[in-house]
Design an enzyme around this catalytic site. Structure first.
Site, PDB file in Angstrom:
ATOM      1  N   ASN A   1      17.510   8.472   2.797  1.00  0.00           N
ATOM      2  CA  ASN A   1      18.613   8.486   3.761  1.00  0.00           C
ATOM      3  C   ASN A   1      19.926   8.863   3.078  1.00  0.00           C
ATOM      4  O   ASN A   1      20.248   8.326   2.022  1.00  0.00           O
ATOM      5  CB  ASN A   1      18.749   7.097   4.411  1.00  0.00           C
ATOM      6  CG  ASN A   1      19.564   7.133   5.700  1.00  0.00           C
ATOM      7  OD1 ASN A   1      20.160   8.149   6.044  1.00  0.00           O
ATOM      8  ND2 ASN A   1      19.582   6.020   6.411  1.00  0.00           N
TER       9      ASN A   1
ATOM     10  N   GLU B   1      30.298   6.034   5.227  1.00  0.00           N
ATOM     11  CA  GLU B   1      30.328   4.588   5.441  1.00  0.00           C
ATOM     12  C   GLU B   1      30.193   3.873   4.091  1.00  0.00           C
ATOM     13  O   GLU B   1      29.865   2.692   4.044  1.00  0.00           O
ATOM     14  CB  GLU B   1      29.244   4.151   6.423  1.00  0.00           C
ATOM     15  CG  GLU B   1      27.844   4.575   6.061  1.00  0.00           C
ATOM     16  CD  GLU B   1      26.816   4.060   7.043  1.00  0.00           C
ATOM     17  OE1 GLU B   1      26.716   2.841   7.192  1.00  0.00           O
ATOM     18  OE2 GLU B   1      26.127   4.887   7.667  1.00  0.00           O
TER      19      GLU B   1
ATOM     20  N   THR C   1      14.009   2.859   2.419  1.00  0.00           N
ATOM     21  CA  THR C   1      14.771   3.846   3.208  1.00  0.00           C
ATOM     22  C   THR C   1      16.174   4.057   2.620  1.00  0.00           C
ATOM     23  O   THR C   1      17.102   4.395   3.342  1.00  0.00           O
ATOM     24  CB  THR C   1      14.856   3.424   4.697  1.00  0.00           C
ATOM     25  OG1 THR C   1      15.548   2.161   4.795  1.00  0.00           O
ATOM     26  CG2 THR C   1      13.494   3.285   5.323  1.00  0.00           C
TER      27      THR C   1
ATOM     28  N   LYS D   1       9.109   9.825  15.602  1.00  0.00           N
ATOM     29  CA  LYS D   1       8.816   8.866  16.687  1.00  0.00           C
ATOM     30  C   LYS D   1       9.664   9.182  17.913  1.00  0.00           C
ATOM     31  O   LYS D   1       9.177   9.139  19.039  1.00  0.00           O
ATOM     32  CB  LYS D   1       9.148   7.441  16.224  1.00  0.00           C
ATOM     33  CG  LYS D   1       8.131   6.829  15.307  1.00  0.00           C
ATOM     34  CD  LYS D   1       8.456   5.351  15.195  1.00  0.00           C
ATOM     35  CE  LYS D   1       7.982   4.781  13.904  1.00  0.00           C
ATOM     36  NZ  LYS D   1       8.309   3.380  13.744  1.00  0.00           N
TER      37      LYS D   1
ATOM     38  N   SER E   1      24.406   3.881  13.713  1.00  0.00           N
ATOM     39  CA  SER E   1      24.144   2.521  14.195  1.00  0.00           C
ATOM     40  C   SER E   1      25.423   1.894  14.712  1.00  0.00           C
ATOM     41  O   SER E   1      26.528   2.224  14.293  1.00  0.00           O
ATOM     42  CB  SER E   1      23.582   1.660  13.066  1.00  0.00           C
ATOM     43  OG  SER E   1      22.216   1.948  12.898  1.00  0.00           O
TER      44      SER E   1
ATOM     45  N   SER F   1      16.982  -1.481  15.281  1.00  0.00           N
ATOM     46  CA  SER F   1      17.568  -0.178  14.925  1.00  0.00           C
ATOM     47  C   SER F   1      16.627   0.955  15.326  1.00  0.00           C
ATOM     48  O   SER F   1      17.073   1.984  15.842  1.00  0.00           O
ATOM     49  CB  SER F   1      17.929  -0.124  13.432  1.00  0.00           C
ATOM     50  OG  SER F   1      16.776   0.023  12.623  1.00  0.00           O
TER      51      SER F   1
ATOM     52  N   ASP G   1       0.858  -1.187   0.000  1.00  0.00           N
ATOM     53  CA  ASP G   1       0.000   0.000   0.000  1.00  0.00           C
ATOM     54  C   ASP G   1       0.904   1.250   0.000  1.00  0.00           C
ATOM     55  O   ASP G   1       1.741   1.395   0.906  1.00  0.00           O
ATOM     56  CB  ASP G   1      -0.880  -0.040   1.267  1.00  0.00           C
ATOM     57  CG  ASP G   1      -1.797   1.176   1.388  1.00  0.00           C
ATOM     58  OD1 ASP G   1      -1.629   2.148   0.599  1.00  0.00           O
ATOM     59  OD2 ASP G   1      -2.664   1.151   2.279  1.00  0.00           O
TER      60      ASP G   1
ATOM     61  N   HIS H   1      18.933  13.104  13.059  1.00  0.00           N
ATOM     62  CA  HIS H   1      19.373  12.201  11.989  1.00  0.00           C
ATOM     63  C   HIS H   1      18.084  11.626  11.403  1.00  0.00           C
ATOM     64  O   HIS H   1      17.205  11.168  12.134  1.00  0.00           O
ATOM     65  CB  HIS H   1      20.259  11.085  12.559  1.00  0.00           C
ATOM     66  CG  HIS H   1      20.435   9.943  11.601  1.00  0.00           C
ATOM     67  ND1 HIS H   1      20.924  10.139  10.337  1.00  0.00           N
ATOM     68  CD2 HIS H   1      20.146   8.625  11.696  1.00  0.00           C
ATOM     69  CE1 HIS H   1      20.957   8.971   9.700  1.00  0.00           C
ATOM     70  NE2 HIS H   1      20.486   8.033  10.507  1.00  0.00           N
TER      71      HIS H   1
ATOM     72  N   CYS I   1      26.288   6.362  10.506  1.00  0.00           N
ATOM     73  CA  CYS I   1      25.787   7.708  10.171  1.00  0.00           C
ATOM     74  C   CYS I   1      26.343   8.794  11.085  1.00  0.00           C
ATOM     75  O   CYS I   1      26.034   9.976  10.903  1.00  0.00           O
ATOM     76  CB  CYS I   1      24.269   7.735  10.243  1.00  0.00           C
ATOM     77  SG  CYS I   1      23.507   6.643   9.062  1.00  0.00           S
TER      78      CYS I   1
HETATM   79  P1  HMG Z   1       8.978  -2.639   7.714  1.00  0.00           P
HETATM   80  O1  HMG Z   1       8.911  -3.953   8.396  1.00  0.00           O
HETATM   81  O2  HMG Z   1       8.948  -2.627   6.230  1.00  0.00           O
HETATM   82  O3  HMG Z   1       7.828  -1.682   8.121  1.00  0.00           O
HETATM   83  O4  HMG Z   1      10.312  -1.913   8.243  1.00  0.00           O
HETATM   84  P2  HMG Z   1       6.795  -1.748   9.346  1.00  0.00           P
HETATM   85  O5  HMG Z   1       5.915  -2.914   9.184  1.00  0.00           O
HETATM   86  O6  HMG Z   1       7.545  -1.555  10.649  1.00  0.00           O
HETATM   87  O7  HMG Z   1       5.956  -0.449   9.004  1.00  0.00           O
HETATM   88  C1  HMG Z   1       6.540   0.813   9.018  1.00  0.00           C
HETATM   89  C2  HMG Z   1       5.478   1.792   9.445  1.00  0.00           C
HETATM   90  O8  HMG Z   1       4.494   1.894   8.409  1.00  0.00           O
HETATM   91  C3  HMG Z   1       4.712   1.350  10.702  1.00  0.00           C
HETATM   92  O9  HMG Z   1       4.464   2.522  11.444  1.00  0.00           O
HETATM   93  C4  HMG Z   1       3.406   0.807  10.126  1.00  0.00           C
HETATM   94  O10 HMG Z   1       2.319   0.855  11.043  1.00  0.00           O
HETATM   95  C5  HMG Z   1       3.188   1.770   8.980  1.00  0.00           C
HETATM   96  P3  HMG Z   1       4.833   2.586  13.024  1.00  0.00           P
HETATM   97  O11 HMG Z   1       3.974   1.594  13.660  1.00  0.00           O
HETATM   98  O12 HMG Z   1       6.293   2.193  13.120  1.00  0.00           O
HETATM   99  O13 HMG Z   1       4.569   4.002  13.394  1.00  0.00           O
HETATM  100  N1  HMG Z   1       2.273   1.258   7.930  1.00  0.00           N
HETATM  101  C6  HMG Z   1       1.320   2.010   7.348  1.00  0.00           C
HETATM  102  N2  HMG Z   1       0.969   3.296   7.539  1.00  0.00           N
HETATM  103  C7  HMG Z   1      -0.054   3.798   6.763  1.00  0.00           C
HETATM  104  N3  HMG Z   1      -0.731   3.049   5.838  1.00  0.00           N
HETATM  105  C8  HMG Z   1      -0.390   1.757   5.635  1.00  0.00           C
HETATM  106  C9  HMG Z   1       0.667   1.191   6.401  1.00  0.00           C
HETATM  107  N4  HMG Z   1       1.254  -0.020   6.447  1.00  0.00           N
HETATM  108  C10 HMG Z   1       2.243   0.033   7.395  1.00  0.00           C
HETATM  109  N5  HMG Z   1      -1.045   1.055   4.722  1.00  0.00           N
HETATM  110  C11 HMG Z   1      12.028  -0.314   8.561  1.00  0.00           C
HETATM  111  C12 HMG Z   1      10.549  -0.519   8.280  1.00  0.00           C
HETATM  112  C13 HMG Z   1      12.287   1.186   8.717  1.00  0.00           C
HETATM  113  C14 HMG Z   1      12.425  -1.032   9.844  1.00  0.00           C
HETATM  114  C15 HMG Z   1      12.854  -0.868   7.368  1.00  0.00           C
HETATM  115  O14 HMG Z   1      12.585  -0.114   6.218  1.00  0.00           O
HETATM  116  C16 HMG Z   1      14.353  -0.865   7.619  1.00  0.00           C
HETATM  117  O15 HMG Z   1      14.902  -1.836   8.149  1.00  0.00           O
HETATM  118  N6  HMG Z   1      15.092   0.252   7.247  1.00  0.00           N
HETATM  119  C17 HMG Z   1      16.529   0.352   7.486  1.00  0.00           C
HETATM  120  C18 HMG Z   1      16.868   0.578   8.947  1.00  0.00           C
HETATM  121  C19 HMG Z   1      16.524   1.967   9.427  1.00  0.00           C
HETATM  122  O16 HMG Z   1      16.373   2.909   8.672  1.00  0.00           O
HETATM  123  N7  HMG Z   1      16.469   2.144  10.764  1.00  0.00           N
HETATM  124  C20 HMG Z   1      16.257   3.440  11.358  1.00  0.00           C
HETATM  125  C21 HMG Z   1      16.972   3.595  12.691  1.00  0.00           C
HETATM  126  S1  HMG Z   1      18.697   3.155  12.583  1.00  0.00           S
HETATM  127  C22 HMG Z   1      19.464   4.533  11.858  1.00  0.00           C
HETATM  128  O17 HMG Z   1      18.891   5.572  11.771  1.00  0.00           O
HETATM  129  C23 HMG Z   1      20.853   4.347  11.347  1.00  0.00           C
HETATM  130  C24 HMG Z   1      20.970   4.192   9.846  1.00  0.00           C
HETATM  131  O18 HMG Z   1      20.790   5.450   9.235  1.00  0.00           O
HETATM  132  C25 HMG Z   1      22.311   3.551   9.482  1.00  0.00           C
HETATM  133  C26 HMG Z   1      23.586   4.180  10.012  1.00  0.00           C
HETATM  134  O19 HMG Z   1      23.695   4.668  11.129  1.00  0.00           O
HETATM  135  O20 HMG Z   1      24.568   4.090   9.259  1.00  0.00           O
HETATM  136  C27 HMG Z   1      19.900   3.284   9.283  1.00  0.00           C
END
Ligand code: HMG
Length: 383
Positions: free
Chosen positions: A275, A79, A152, A242, A308, A201, A29, A233, A111
């Site tokens: 990102n 990185e 992302t 959040k 991270s 994460s 969706d 970030h 990051c």
């Molecule tokens: P996911 O499993 O695809 O998504 O992972 P989800 O099921 O957790 O859903 C995401 C959100 O969408 C949820 O909202 C759902 O409810 C919502 P929340 O409950 O969290 O508020 N959702 C909807 N909303 C509206 N309509 C809909 C619908 N369906 C679902 N129909 C995840 C998402 C970000 C975990 C994944 O994409 C990922 O692993 N990304 C990479 C890791 C990341 O970015 N982590 C962030 C923190 S770590 C960080 O910032 C460091 C980093 O930059 C690296 C570094 O430091 O080098 C990543």
């Protein structure tokens, strides 16, 4: 004497995909990406555009001939390095034409690397007030096609010139740092894409923010009211929100509304880019500075940096009178508006078409500082 950000600009590659298209292609969706993740577009690069290309373009926008004569340190936080040994900043130093008697090196901690570079630069200018330091945060965020992290992804760089008596933001000596050995996101040597535990994460990001926020307020006897805005970030725009919401529960509705309005201003560019890893916090800062209308001299901006693994830092800066005159808002908006939209098929083709540095080759790409050739594993850039 004050020290801080005198100039700042970002650069993103000339292609993007629309998150609705990606959602349709992945059978998801679109609201999950637009609302749940908070992303509308995602920056995509060709193989002739790497972190050096992004860094040089970002830096070229802000540097004058006088800066090139006075810079005595070039720091790159990344990185996505293209070499295990040689620092990206050494190549950048030559491409930009910085005077030779300079120190150049690269910093890594996911990051967080850009912030480590910024703090190093501030210490250097504090000790050597006539110095100017170029700090560039440059990355390609890739998790792989059809992966959980795919929505992302992103790419680009932020360049900052750090000087005494800066004309945009002074940086205070008020950092609260946090190190925790956690495997939430990491990329073992030889792996093309990172390993990521998405839920961990997210949890570690929020937990780290809460820890440095509360500790910083305890140490400096501050509350939310002391901050005009908080910049985060931004791995995806819902993430910072959040974390921010998690500290607003006890605040008045007016206070919540005030700080959330600034947050929305800080994510306008990231929503269209994705990102940037090391550069994400600073794209957020640029977005805030270029969209918030009631920032005034002395207003305190809090900055939350997260890498991270995990290292976090909360620090702050103060707005300098007349900062608007030193921004590049029109340039940034043009850069985003002039990008070419790719179909998902074109994006997948670009994604699979990796640069092979083991084969000598020449390339056509008009973008300034793009890769023109590979010879004996060495990349040549258009100058
Ligand atoms: P996911 O499993 O695809 O998504 O992972 P989800 O099921 O957790 O859903 C995401 C959100 O969408 C949820 O909202 C759902 O409810 C919502 P929340 O409950 O969290 O508020 N959702 C909807 N909303 C509206 N309509 C809909 C619908 N369906 C679902 N129909 C995840 C998402 C970000 C975990 C994944 O994409 C990922 O692993 N990304 C990479 C890791 C990341 O970015 N982590 C962030 C923190 S770590 C960080 O910032 C460091 C980093 O930059 C690296 C570094 O430091 O080098 C990543």
């Amino acid at each position: 004497m004050t020290v801080g950000i005198d100039k700042i600009s970002f650069f993103v590659p000339p292609y993007y995909i629309d998150m609705t298209d990606l959602a349709h292609a992945r059978g998801v969706d679109p609201n999950k990406f637009h609302i749940g993740i908070g992303q509308d577009k995602m920056a995509v690069n060709a193989k002739t555009q790497d972190i050096v290309t992004f860094a040089a373009n970002a830096a070229n926008t802000i540097l004058t001939a006088e800066d090139l004569e006075k810079i005595d340190m070039v720091i790159v936080g990344t990185e996505s390095s293209v070499d295990e040994s040689k620092a990206t900043s050494v190549v950048l130093h030559r491409l930009l034409g910085v005077q030779p008697f300079a120190r150049s090196f690269e910093i890594k901690e996911a990051c967080y690397g850009g912030t480590a570079g910024l703090q190093f630069a501030i210490n250097h200018v504090t000790l050597h007030p006539e110095s100017r330091v170029l700090v560039v945060a440059t990355d390609i965020a890739r998790y792989g096609l059809n992966s959980g992290g795919e929505p992302t992804q992103g790419a680009g760089a932020v360049a900052m010139l750090i000087t005494k008596e800066p004309r945009i933001l002074t940086i205070d000596d008020d950092s609260t740092m946090l190190t925790q050995d956690i495997y939430d996101f990491w990329r073992p040597v030889g792996h093309e894409y990172p390993m990521v535990d998405g839920p961990l994460s997210n949890e570690t990001y929020i937990d780290s923010f809460q820890k440095v926020w509360h500790e910083s307020n305890r140490r400096h006897e501050r509350t939310l009211a002391d901050y005009k805005a908080l910049a985060f970030h931004i791995p995806y725009t819902k993430m910072g929100k959040k974390a921010l919401l998690s500290i607003l529960e006890d605040e008045t509705p007016e206070e919540q509304e005030r700080i959330l309005a600034r947050y929305e201003e800080s994510i306008l560019y990231s929503k269209q880019i994705g990102n940037l890893y090391t550069g994400s916090l600073y794209v957020g800062l640029i977005s805030l500075l270029e969209h918030a209308e009631d920032l005034h001299e002395g207003d305190r901006i809090g900055l939350f940096s997260y890498g991270s693994g995990a290292v976090a830092e909360f620090f702050s800066g103060n707005i300098v009178n007349g900062y608007q005159e030193h921004l590049h808002q029109e340039h940034h908006q043009q850069l985003l508006a002039q990008r070419q939209q790719l179909t998902i098929e074109q994006y997948e083709q670009l994604f699979a078409d990796n640069l092979d540095t083991s084969v000598d080759a020449t390339f056509e790409d008009d973008l300034p500082f793009s890769i023109t050739a590979i010879k004996n594993t060495v990349r040549s850039y258009r100058v």
